[in-house]
Design a protein around this motif. Sequence first.
Motif, PDB file in Angstrom:
ATOM      1  N   GLY A 160       0.797  -1.213   0.000  1.00  0.00           N
ATOM      2  CA  GLY A 160       0.000   0.000   0.000  1.00  0.00           C
ATOM      3  C   GLY A 160       0.834   1.270   0.000  1.00  0.00           C
ATOM      4  N   GLN A 161       2.151   1.123   0.210  1.00  0.00           N
ATOM      5  CA  GLN A 161       3.051   2.270   0.145  1.00  0.00           C
ATOM      6  C   GLN A 161       3.648   2.361  -1.253  1.00  0.00           C
ATOM      7  OE1 GLN A 161       5.832   2.305   3.491  1.00  0.00           O
ATOM      8  NE2 GLN A 161       4.442   1.005   4.665  1.00  0.00           N
ATOM      9  N   SER A 162       4.448   3.383  -1.466  1.00  0.00           N
ATOM     10  CA  SER A 162       5.094   3.584  -2.760  1.00  0.00           C
ATOM     11  C   SER A 162       6.592   3.707  -2.579  1.00  0.00           C
ATOM     12  CB  SER A 162       4.563   4.849  -3.450  1.00  0.00           C
ATOM     13  OG  SER A 162       3.172   4.739  -3.690  1.00  0.00           O
ATOM     14  N   ASP A 163       7.355   3.256  -3.589  1.00  0.00           N
ATOM     15  CA  ASP A 163       8.804   3.410  -3.534  1.00  0.00           C
ATOM     16  C   ASP A 163       9.181   4.835  -3.941  1.00  0.00           C
ATOM     17  OD1 ASP A 163       8.782   3.624  -6.316  1.00  0.00           O
ATOM     18  OD2 ASP A 163       9.490   1.582  -6.663  1.00  0.00           O
ATOM     19  N   PRO A 164      10.476   5.205  -3.894  1.00  0.00           N
ATOM     20  CA  PRO A 164      10.871   6.585  -4.217  1.00  0.00           C
ATOM     21  C   PRO A 164      10.494   7.037  -5.619  1.00  0.00           C
ATOM     22  CG  PRO A 164      12.636   5.477  -3.033  1.00  0.00           C
ATOM     23  CD  PRO A 164      11.610   4.434  -3.357  1.00  0.00           C
ATOM     24  N   TYR A 165      10.184   6.076  -6.519  1.00  0.00           N
ATOM     25  CA  TYR A 165       9.805   6.430  -7.889  1.00  0.00           C
ATOM     26  C   TYR A 165       8.293   6.501  -8.069  1.00  0.00           C
ATOM     27  CZ  TYR A 165      14.675   5.375  -8.918  1.00  0.00           C
ATOM     28  OH  TYR A 165      16.042   5.370  -8.927  1.00  0.00           O
ATOM     29  N   GLY A 166       7.580   6.279  -6.980  1.00  0.00           N
ATOM     30  CA  GLY A 166       6.135   6.337  -7.054  1.00  0.00           C
ATOM     31  C   GLY A 166       5.467   5.036  -7.417  1.00  0.00           C
ATOM     32  N   ASN A 167       6.256   3.957  -7.531  1.00  0.00           N
ATOM     33  CA  ASN A 167       5.675   2.653  -7.847  1.00  0.00           C
ATOM     34  C   ASN A 167       5.002   2.069  -6.611  1.00  0.00           C
ATOM     35  OD1 ASN A 167       6.823   2.554 -10.546  1.00  0.00           O
ATOM     36  ND2 ASN A 167       8.792   2.230  -9.523  1.00  0.00           N
ATOM     37  N   PRO A 168       3.788   1.556  -6.753  1.00  0.00           N
ATOM     38  CA  PRO A 168       3.101   0.970  -5.586  1.00  0.00           C
ATOM     39  C   PRO A 168       3.738  -0.348  -5.175  1.00  0.00           C
ATOM     40  CG  PRO A 168       1.818   0.607  -7.584  1.00  0.00           C
ATOM     41  CD  PRO A 168       2.957   1.507  -7.968  1.00  0.00           C
ATOM     42  N   LEU A 169       3.818  -0.573  -3.877  1.00  0.00           N
ATOM     43  CA  LEU A 169       4.319  -1.838  -3.345  1.00  0.00           C
ATOM     44  C   LEU A 169       3.121  -2.719  -3.033  1.00  0.00           C
ATOM     45  CD1 LEU A 169       7.084  -0.462  -0.943  1.00  0.00           C
ATOM     46  CD2 LEU A 169       7.332  -1.239  -3.298  1.00  0.00           C
ATOM     47  N   ASN A 170       3.019  -3.820  -3.762  1.00  0.00           N
ATOM     48  CA  ASN A 170       1.850  -4.681  -3.638  1.00  0.00           C
ATOM     49  C   ASN A 170       2.122  -5.980  -2.901  1.00  0.00           C
ATOM     50  OD1 ASN A 170       0.204  -2.890  -5.203  1.00  0.00           O
ATOM     51  ND2 ASN A 170       1.196  -3.679  -7.055  1.00  0.00           N
TER      52      ASN A 170
END
Length: 236
Positions: A160-170
């Motif tokens: 539910g969070q995002s990495d520094p590039y804005g990619n969602p962590l699923n």
Amino acid sequence: MIQIEGIEGLPEVGAGDDIAELVARSGVKVADGDILVVTSKIVSKAEGRVRQGESRAEAIEEETERVVARRGDLVIAETRHGFVMAAAGVDASNTEPGTILLLPEDSDASARRIRAGIRERLGADVGVIVSDTFGRPWRHGLTDLAIGAAGVRPLEDHRGQSDPYGNPLNATVTALIDEIAAAAELAKGKLAGIPIAIVRGLPHLITETDGPGITALLRPAGDDLFRHGSADVVYA
């Protein structure tokens, strides 16, 4: 900063020994927020999980809930605790000749007792991890993993969070207690006779209650894509 210190000079552990008392007598400084990583072998010895003159093959069979894979004398088995490991965790190393060690009956309960003992004797609120050595599919070499824990957050859920590039962590859930167990083994080693290490610098992972322990890391059968192991077992 994370620091890891092995507790040196501990005596040989025998049945009935109190591991928390041994830590207290060692003179090592233990403070709130520390995490003690205890090798399962000394927990097994303290709890009388030592067998003399018993066939290792028979002990493996008794400790096995389900055979995952077998090739020659090598058995990968699921124990009643839910661990999938070589020889069902039955070990003949770091114990007197003619004896074998079984895993603790309940490593979470062992961790809780050690944690309570440290609080009682040293007044410190710590986390405790009981560790053991595992092999890994598709990779050479062994590493230590947690088989019991108390007072330590076991997982870090980044979904539910995002990495520094804005990619969602699923799917990212970090096994914190496994990472700590593996790191602590660098200070303990296999041949140095240092069965306990103190990990400092992670006080934010200490929980007020004992927590769910290792149960949080055990994958349910329905989610296990590799449950049936090798073709040797599937076709058998």
